[in-house]
Write an enzyme that holds these catalytic residues in place. Structure first.
Site, PDB file in Angstrom:
ATOM      1  N   ARG A 185     -94.926 -36.891  -5.891  1.00 39.71           N
ATOM      2  CA  ARG A 185     -95.589 -37.943  -5.105  1.00 39.71           C
ATOM      3  C   ARG A 185     -96.980 -38.201  -5.648  1.00 39.71           C
ATOM      4  O   ARG A 185     -97.582 -37.356  -6.296  1.00 39.71           O
ATOM      5  CB  ARG A 185     -95.707 -37.525  -3.639  1.00 39.71           C
ATOM      6  CG  ARG A 185     -94.413 -37.578  -2.869  1.00 39.71           C
ATOM      7  CD  ARG A 185     -94.661 -37.172  -1.422  1.00 39.71           C
ATOM      8  NE  ARG A 185     -95.553 -38.092  -0.743  1.00 39.71           N
ATOM      9  CZ  ARG A 185     -96.743 -37.757  -0.253  1.00 39.71           C
ATOM     10  NH1 ARG A 185     -97.208 -36.536  -0.366  1.00 39.71           N
ATOM     11  NH2 ARG A 185     -97.486 -38.667   0.372  1.00 39.71           N
ATOM     12  N   LYS A 222     -95.300 -23.652  -1.633  1.00 36.20           N
ATOM     13  CA  LYS A 222     -94.382 -24.758  -1.871  1.00 36.20           C
ATOM     14  C   LYS A 222     -93.097 -24.292  -2.554  1.00 36.20           C
ATOM     15  O   LYS A 222     -93.124 -23.732  -3.641  1.00 36.20           O
ATOM     16  CB  LYS A 222     -95.081 -25.828  -2.723  1.00 36.20           C
ATOM     17  CG  LYS A 222     -94.246 -27.086  -2.890  1.00 36.20           C
ATOM     18  CD  LYS A 222     -95.107 -28.284  -3.221  1.00 36.20           C
ATOM     19  CE  LYS A 222     -94.270 -29.489  -3.598  1.00 36.20           C
ATOM     20  NZ  LYS A 222     -95.036 -30.725  -3.655  1.00 36.20           N
ATOM     21  N   ARG A 230    -103.663 -31.340   4.195  1.00 39.37           N
ATOM     22  CA  ARG A 230    -103.595 -29.901   3.930  1.00 39.37           C
ATOM     23  C   ARG A 230    -104.102 -29.157   5.148  1.00 39.37           C
ATOM     24  O   ARG A 230    -104.963 -29.664   5.883  1.00 39.37           O
ATOM     25  CB  ARG A 230    -104.395 -29.528   2.683  1.00 39.37           C
ATOM     26  CG  ARG A 230    -105.834 -29.886   2.781  1.00 39.37           C
ATOM     27  CD  ARG A 230    -106.581 -29.613   1.487  1.00 39.37           C
ATOM     28  NE  ARG A 230    -107.884 -30.251   1.532  1.00 39.37           N
ATOM     29  CZ  ARG A 230    -108.938 -29.795   2.190  1.00 39.37           C
ATOM     30  NH1 ARG A 230    -108.840 -28.671   2.873  1.00 39.37           N
ATOM     31  NH2 ARG A 230    -110.076 -30.444   2.207  1.00 39.37           N
TER      32      ARG A 230
HETATM   33  C1  BTN Z   1     -93.462 -33.786  -4.831  1.00 32.40           C
HETATM   34  O1  BTN Z   1     -93.520 -32.640  -4.379  1.00 32.40           O
HETATM   35  O2  BTN Z   1     -94.486 -34.451  -5.040  1.00 32.40           O
HETATM   36  C2  BTN Z   1     -92.122 -34.370  -5.108  1.00 32.40           C
HETATM   37  C3  BTN Z   1     -91.409 -33.655  -6.236  1.00 32.40           C
HETATM   38  C4  BTN Z   1     -90.073 -34.267  -6.561  1.00 32.40           C
HETATM   39  C5  BTN Z   1     -89.473 -33.654  -7.806  1.00 32.40           C
HETATM   40  C6  BTN Z   1     -88.066 -34.127  -8.049  1.00 32.40           C
HETATM   41  S1  BTN Z   1     -87.284 -33.211  -9.332  1.00 32.40           S
HETATM   42  C7  BTN Z   1     -85.965 -34.350  -9.361  1.00 32.40           C
HETATM   43  C8  BTN Z   1     -86.569 -35.729  -9.210  1.00 32.40           C
HETATM   44  N1  BTN Z   1     -86.994 -36.230 -10.489  1.00 32.40           N
HETATM   45  C9  BTN Z   1     -88.312 -36.354 -10.574  1.00 32.40           C
HETATM   46  O3  BTN Z   1     -88.953 -36.740 -11.573  1.00 32.40           O
HETATM   47  N2  BTN Z   1     -88.880 -36.009  -9.406  1.00 32.40           N
HETATM   48  C10 BTN Z   1     -87.894 -35.595  -8.440  1.00 32.40           C
END
Ligand code: BTN
Length: 257
Positions: free
Chosen positions: A61, A120, A251
């Site tokens: 994100r 996380k 947070r």
């Molecule tokens: C976050 O925590 O900010 C979201 C992370 C999301 C990661 C997943 S891995 C599979 C899919 N492909 C990506 O590039 N991102 C999501």
């Protein structure tokens, strides 16, 4: 050792719910979300579960990178057409489904992080592409990244959580099998009923509930769960605020005496 992905078992579970469904596992991709979004832009919108054993440019994100390691991290995206009346809360509903499929100790940190004991475990990135003017559907790409294995050098003191801390037998393949069907069911429930049926489920796992929080815009307050569209309710000096912007990060803050 090659990973034995349960592609056929997942296909058998999901195809009756999603006609045209396919499961695809690739050894390497930049990002499963990027690939499904590229496909959607060229008109390839069949429901697809796309797994990458290794991502070279995983995205999180707010434009952040998502780091993962082959064999230790599960990285996949599910692309499918959806037409909910209201899209609010979709990524929170996804979080509920994934957390519930994994372990009672998995909590949700608004809006869409999976946490174990304030560390996380995983994250969710939802993106959508238009089907064209006048079509109520959008192609939703639901990306999930989960830390499954503890990285040997880090042991239990790792700053990120890993599923193996909760279940030492967990691996990326069995984890995918656990989450895939419930995720499809959750997305279909969301399409029919929106976020409302997920509100209490989110609250049951809300890692921020009743905790002091700081928003990235500088606001501080106490988190009081989520509203019926998934906005975070924060009690601030100015009263209760419903925080819905996906551009705001939250947070937990340290309480000062
Ligand atoms: C976050 O925590 O900010 C979201 C992370 C999301 C990661 C997943 S891995 C599979 C899919 N492909 C990506 O590039 N991102 C999501």
């Amino acid at each position: 050792m090659p990973i034995r992905w349960p592609a056929e078992a997942i296909w058998e579970q999901v195809a009756p719910l999603l006609p045209g469904f396919t499961v695809e596992v690739l050894p390497q991709l930049d990002s499963t979300n990027s690939e499904l979004m590229r496909r959607a832009r060229t008109g390839l919108v069949e429901p697809t579960l796309l797994v990458a054993e290794q991502q070279t440019a995983g995205r999180g994100r707010l434009g952040r990178a998502w780091q993962s390691q082959a064999g230790a991290s599960l990285t996949f995206s599910l692309g499918l057409p959806l037409a909910p009346a209201d899209w609010s809360g979709l990524s929170l509903a996804v979080g509920c489904s994934i957390a519930e499929s994994l372990d009672p100790a998995v909590q949700l940190k608004w809006p869409n992080d999976l946490w174990v004991r304030d560390h996380k475990l995983g994250g969710i990135l939802v993106e959508t592409a238009s089907f064209g003017a006048g079509d109520p559907r959008r192609h939703a790409v639901v990306g999930v990244g989960l830390n499954v294995a503890l990285r040997p050098s880090e042991g239990l003191s790792t700053p990120a959580a890993a599923l193996q801390e909760l279940d030492p037998t967990a691996d990326v393949a069995s984890t995918l099998l656990r989450v895939a069907l419930p995720l499809v069911q959750a997305l279909q429930a969301f399409e029919s009923f929106g976020f409302a049926p997920f509100q209490a489920r989110f609250m049951a796992r809300d890692a921020l509930r009743d905790r002091p929080v700081a928003l990235s815009d500088g606001t501080v307050g106490t988190a009081h769960g989520v509203g019926e569209t998934g906005s975070l309710l924060v009690h601030t000096a100015a009263g209760m605020q419903a925080v819905s912007s996906s551009e705001v990060s939250v947070r937990p803050a340290v309480l000062r005496p």
